[in-house]
Design an enzyme around this catalytic site. Structure first.
Site, PDB file in Angstrom:
ATOM      1  N   ASP A   9      93.693 -29.629 -82.550  1.00 49.59           N
ATOM      2  CA  ASP A   9      93.333 -29.907 -83.925  1.00 49.59           C
ATOM      3  C   ASP A   9      91.950 -29.286 -84.135  1.00 49.59           C
ATOM      4  O   ASP A   9      91.287 -28.881 -83.161  1.00 49.59           O
ATOM      5  CB  ASP A   9      93.309 -31.425 -84.139  1.00 49.59           C
ATOM      6  CG  ASP A   9      92.824 -31.814 -85.517  1.00 49.59           C
ATOM      7  OD1 ASP A   9      93.262 -31.176 -86.491  1.00 49.59           O
ATOM      8  OD2 ASP A   9      92.010 -32.747 -85.619  1.00 49.59           O
ATOM      9  N   ASP A  11      89.245 -30.173 -87.211  1.00 47.07           N
ATOM     10  CA  ASP A  11      88.211 -31.093 -87.703  1.00 47.07           C
ATOM     11  C   ASP A  11      88.098 -32.297 -86.777  1.00 47.07           C
ATOM     12  O   ASP A  11      89.067 -33.018 -86.551  1.00 47.07           O
ATOM     13  CB  ASP A  11      88.552 -31.574 -89.116  1.00 47.07           C
ATOM     14  CG  ASP A  11      88.410 -30.467 -90.156  1.00 47.07           C
ATOM     15  OD1 ASP A  11      87.339 -29.855 -90.207  1.00 47.07           O
ATOM     16  OD2 ASP A  11      89.375 -30.232 -90.893  1.00 47.07           O
TER      17      ASP A  11
END
Length: 213
Positions: A9, A11
């Protein structure tokens, strides 16, 4: 499990940028007359930019809805903050380079627009480590739907069950799980975070190693 790929991922995992989104959305949507509430901000935290724009438009309709225009204003502000702020998650660059040296395929699967992902990888100077970079903006639904992870695995040429995803949100964990992947919850040194949805956890990347299967 024959682990062949690690999909990250973005953020909260590569960069501590979630506050940037809140700041950019407040600035942009307020200019359209939107009154952002804490409750609304919490609901939109893990949405795609398109979903966030539609969410606030439904609550505070403004004249001449132009989703792409509003999105790009938010995205440009986020990129600006990423470029100037100290937001790199400690140890992440060396961790990814070590995985690459071990010949794992490396992917990025994010709800953020591709333009932001490319800006992040440029800041980290590790773009060449990634075999695929994919955004939910090219899918019909973002996380927690598994589409962004399924497409990432397909682009890597690796079966989902041979991939492991590193996430920092329950929404992201749900997406990776639904795709059939093993999951690692990154806590960023917060021992109090509940990670029961994940198979493993990593407190930080400075001393982290992948689980052995």
């Amino acid at each position: 499990m024959d682990l062949k790929a690690v999909i990250f991922d973005m953020d909260g995992v590569l960069v501590d940028s979630e506050g940037f989104w809140a700041k950019a959305e407040l600035e942009v949507f307020s200019s359209y007359g939107v009154q952002i509430t804490d409750d609304g901000a919490a609901q939109t935290k893990y949405m795609t930019t398109t979903e966030v724009t539609n969410f606030w438009y439904e609550k505070f309709p403004w004249d001449n809805l132009d989703v792409p225009l509003v999105e790009q204003k938010v995205v440009s502000k986020v990129i600006e903050l990423i470029q100037v702020e100290n937001c790199i998650i400690s140890g992440i660059q060396d961790f990814i380079k070590a995985l690459k040296n071990q010949e794992y395929k490396i992917g990025l699967a994010t709800n953020a627009p591709l333009r932001v992902a490319e800006a992040v990888l440029e800041k980290l100077q590790i773009r060449d480590c990634f075999d695929t970079v994919h955004s939910s903006e090219f899918e019909e639904q973002g996380k927690p739907h598994p589409a962004v992870y399924l497409t990432s695995a397909q682009q890597l040429g690796i079966l989902p069950e041979d991939c492991i995803a590193i996430e920092d949100s329950h929404s992201g964990l749900k997406a990776a799980k639904a795709a059939g992947m093993k999951t690692i919850f990154f806590t960023n040194n917060d021992n109090d975070i509940n990670f029961e949805d994940a198979d493993f956890k990593i407190l930080n990347f400075t001393s982290a190693q992948l689980p052995v299967f």
